[in-house]
Design a protein around this motif. Sequence first.
Motif, PDB file in Angstrom:
ATOM      1  N   LEU A   1      67.011  24.423  52.272  1.00 44.32           N
ATOM      2  CA  LEU A   1      65.574  24.607  52.059  1.00 44.32           C
ATOM      3  C   LEU A   1      65.118  26.002  52.471  1.00 44.32           C
ATOM      4  CD1 LEU A   1      64.323  21.163  53.422  1.00 44.32           C
ATOM      5  CD2 LEU A   1      64.526  21.859  51.022  1.00 44.32           C
ATOM      6  N   SER A   2      65.767  26.571  53.490  1.00 37.64           N
ATOM      7  CA  SER A   2      65.268  27.828  54.050  1.00 37.64           C
ATOM      8  C   SER A   2      66.143  29.029  53.708  1.00 37.64           C
ATOM      9  CB  SER A   2      65.176  27.714  55.575  1.00 37.64           C
ATOM     10  OG  SER A   2      66.475  27.487  56.105  1.00 37.64           O
ATOM     11  N   ASN A   3      67.401  28.775  53.353  1.00 41.42           N
ATOM     12  CA  ASN A   3      68.367  29.834  53.026  1.00 41.42           C
ATOM     13  C   ASN A   3      68.553  30.799  54.188  1.00 41.42           C
ATOM     14  OD1 ASN A   3      70.230  31.014  51.310  1.00 41.42           O
ATOM     15  ND2 ASN A   3      68.753  32.501  50.510  1.00 41.42           N
TER      16      ASN A   3
ATOM     17  N   TYR B   1      65.221  12.459  57.417  1.00 39.72           N
ATOM     18  CA  TYR B   1      64.978  13.345  56.274  1.00 39.72           C
ATOM     19  C   TYR B   1      63.479  13.550  56.057  1.00 39.72           C
ATOM     20  CZ  TYR B   1      69.779  13.432  54.469  1.00 39.72           C
ATOM     21  OH  TYR B   1      71.114  13.643  54.291  1.00 39.72           O
ATOM     22  N   ARG B   2      62.702  12.460  56.232  1.00 35.31           N
ATOM     23  CA  ARG B   2      61.270  12.578  55.999  1.00 35.31           C
ATOM     24  C   ARG B   2      60.659  13.523  57.039  1.00 35.31           C
ATOM     25  NH1 ARG B   2      58.068   7.224  56.231  1.00 35.31           N
ATOM     26  NH2 ARG B   2      59.855   6.576  54.991  1.00 35.31           N
ATOM     27  N   ILE B   3      61.143  13.432  58.259  1.00 38.46           N
ATOM     28  CA  ILE B   3      60.628  14.317  59.303  1.00 38.46           C
ATOM     29  C   ILE B   3      61.013  15.767  58.999  1.00 38.46           C
ATOM     30  CG2 ILE B   3      60.912  14.924  61.746  1.00 38.46           C
ATOM     31  CD1 ILE B   3      60.910  11.894  62.314  1.00 38.46           C
ATOM     32  N   VAL B   4      62.252  15.980  58.557  1.00 43.39           N
ATOM     33  CA  VAL B   4      62.686  17.340  58.198  1.00 43.39           C
ATOM     34  C   VAL B   4      61.806  17.874  57.072  1.00 43.39           C
ATOM     35  CG1 VAL B   4      64.571  18.698  57.202  1.00 43.39           C
ATOM     36  CG2 VAL B   4      65.066  17.015  58.967  1.00 43.39           C
ATOM     37  N   LYS B   5      61.541  17.013  56.100  1.00 43.14           N
ATOM     38  CA  LYS B   5      60.663  17.419  54.987  1.00 43.14           C
ATOM     39  C   LYS B   5      59.307  17.870  55.525  1.00 43.14           C
ATOM     40  CE  LYS B   5      57.768  14.743  53.240  1.00 43.14           C
ATOM     41  NZ  LYS B   5      56.988  13.637  52.694  1.00 43.14           N
ATOM     42  N   ASN B   6      58.719  17.077  56.428  1.00 42.47           N
ATOM     43  CA  ASN B   6      57.401  17.430  56.968  1.00 42.47           C
ATOM     44  C   ASN B   6      57.447  18.739  57.747  1.00 42.47           C
ATOM     45  OD1 ASN B   6      56.284  15.162  55.857  1.00 42.47           O
ATOM     46  ND2 ASN B   6      56.534  13.912  57.690  1.00 42.47           N
ATOM     47  N   VAL B   7      58.502  18.922  58.550  1.00 38.88           N
ATOM     48  CA  VAL B   7      58.632  20.174  59.314  1.00 38.88           C
ATOM     49  C   VAL B   7      58.706  21.349  58.350  1.00 38.88           C
ATOM     50  CG1 VAL B   7      60.124  21.503  60.868  1.00 38.88           C
ATOM     51  CG2 VAL B   7      59.755  19.062  61.288  1.00 38.88           C
ATOM     52  N   PHE B   8      59.535  21.186  57.319  1.00 37.87           N
ATOM     53  CA  PHE B   8      59.717  22.258  56.339  1.00 37.87           C
ATOM     54  C   PHE B   8      58.395  22.593  55.650  1.00 37.87           C
ATOM     55  CE2 PHE B   8      60.478  22.925  51.690  1.00 37.87           C
ATOM     56  CZ  PHE B   8      60.846  24.249  51.761  1.00 37.87           C
ATOM     57  N   LEU B   9      57.681  21.556  55.188  1.00 40.94           N
ATOM     58  CA  LEU B   9      56.417  21.808  54.469  1.00 40.94           C
ATOM     59  C   LEU B   9      55.383  22.444  55.402  1.00 40.94           C
ATOM     60  CD1 LEU B   9      56.126  18.645  52.171  1.00 40.94           C
ATOM     61  CD2 LEU B   9      56.867  20.942  51.540  1.00 40.94           C
ATOM     62  N   ASP B  10      55.349  21.990  56.668  1.00 39.28           N
ATOM     63  CA  ASP B  10      54.414  22.595  57.632  1.00 39.28           C
ATOM     64  C   ASP B  10      54.740  24.071  57.854  1.00 39.28           C
ATOM     65  OD1 ASP B  10      53.239  20.185  57.833  1.00 39.28           O
ATOM     66  OD2 ASP B  10      54.020  19.672  59.817  1.00 39.28           O
ATOM     67  N   GLU B  11      56.046  24.358  57.973  1.00 30.54           N
ATOM     68  CA  GLU B  11      56.474  25.746  58.179  1.00 30.54           C
ATOM     69  C   GLU B  11      56.064  26.620  57.004  1.00 30.54           C
ATOM     70  OE1 GLU B  11      57.846  27.793  60.453  1.00 30.54           O
ATOM     71  OE2 GLU B  11      57.236  26.104  61.712  1.00 30.54           O
ATOM     72  N   ARG B  12      56.252  26.082  55.809  1.00 31.92           N
ATOM     73  CA  ARG B  12      55.916  26.842  54.605  1.00 31.92           C
ATOM     74  C   ARG B  12      54.411  27.120  54.544  1.00 31.92           C
ATOM     75  NH1 ARG B  12      58.572  29.712  51.568  1.00 31.92           N
ATOM     76  NH2 ARG B  12      57.917  28.828  49.578  1.00 31.92           N
TER      77      ARG B  12
END
Lengths: 322, 204
Positions: free
Chosen positions: B48-50, B84-95
């Motif tokens: 997701l972040s590369n 996975y859902r938590i990772v998704k939320n962290v990723f979207l928040d970071e973005r």
Amino acid sequence: MHCERAQEFFSDYLERTLDRPMTVALDAHMAACASCREEVDALQAMFRSLDAVPEITPPWDGAQQVIQRLREELPEPMVAPRPIRMPQPRLQWGLLPWLRSFSPASVAMGAGLATFAIAGTFLIPGVPNVVKNTIFALPGTTSAVTPTAGAEAPAVSVSYGEPTDAGQPISLHILSATALPDAEVTGTGGGRRFAVTDLSPQRPVNIDLVLPYNEGDAHSVWLDVASRSSNRKHSYLVVVPVRKAANNQVPLVLENQPIELALRSLAPALGQPVVVVDRVGERVSINAPDPLPAIRSLENIAADAQVRVSNENGSYRLSPAQ
Amino acid sequence: MDQRGASSFGGHQDDAALIQRARDGDRRALEALVQRHYRTVFNLAYRLSNDYDSAQDIVSEAFIRVHNALPNFRGDANFTTWLYRIVKNVFLDERKKQRIRNHASLEEMVDLEDSAVSRQVEDPRPGPEWQMERHERADLVQRAVMTLPDNQRLMIALYHFQHRSYEEIAEVMALPIGTVKSRLNRARLALKNKLDASRELLES
């Protein structure tokens, strides 16, 4: 059917999950439309490209970094393991000559309060394991042995893959929290002696060994990290299982064996490596979903292994036998 | 055999026991969960972040949220899916934070990625040719994935790199399966177009 409409079903078409009438309609469209045929072929090729993208190897100590952050940022858990003060242990281990100059009483007291830790994760066939062990400090050891700052023994982690006919490659990673430029790491494993120097917080010392796997169910590697300038020596016994024991059972035929053999039997039963630090002490914490069968079996073999196993608030403790 | 949807470390029951202990305040059980799932979660975060550092940050933040949310975890739910859902939320928040910081539009990011591809092509790397080709292809795919909108990137990563089933992705994304399928189809077509563009750049 228009191309745009057909496109909506390309994935389903490739995965053959469309119902019969829709499959017939798509087939007819493909037969007539070269551009959509090309699109679907290209999409299929892309699926293959995506499948060929290799798994990323994370930083070797990445999991431990996460754990470290959890420890820093989260409040202490309600159930905290309590150290137990132990009488002088019957086990006496070889110390460096420079340690012998201390009074026997102070060394004995230090050893008596020393802690050893067993921790780890699980043996997962086919997946290389990276196991990072928490190495506890040696609370209460004499100040001559443990310097005031950076009292922790260097962390040792073990990574290993599936056993092969040629043996099982394992790597030991030793990382010190403080710089120990004159540290000597010596040990034996796989019939080989090794010696490396210079430990620093930035750079782990890696020792790669290939261990024969036809010599029982576990390997053991002995390791000493000694630094004259900081007046420290830490000894490690690393026991790595080769295979998982059926039903987590420790074979009782190992009764009345010394501690190394007992642990070589415990590691396969737990399905995880066991690292013992400084070899004398009291506490063991085992990260296994159900360590009880292994522990119960270990109790049976503990008699002459000079360890006692007790369960206190879910924390399993190994202590020198009385 | 298709392993899609199989739990990455197989131990649904093992997870359940560890989760129970972690909920009771046993920090070692939480740490064992980190050890068990770190590799899988790191891989998703990296896709997701590369970026190794960002991936590590996402994983750390995710496990802190796991700790804080453990009392709400339903015992019958799959821990991996929840993670996975938590990772998704962290990723979207970071973005979201990144976007506020940089005011970067998607178009600008695409431009940046394209020029990164062209720079990389000019940069010959040593090593056996097949390995180089494999890595270049993987790099190309990864860079193309990075140009996708966040939700499409998530779905591509979950399906094609993490080998999750449509049902699981639906749970992670909190979307109906039909929506997941149609959005994934669109994401694949978009990705294919990006890859076509990169290849043209390679060949020109």
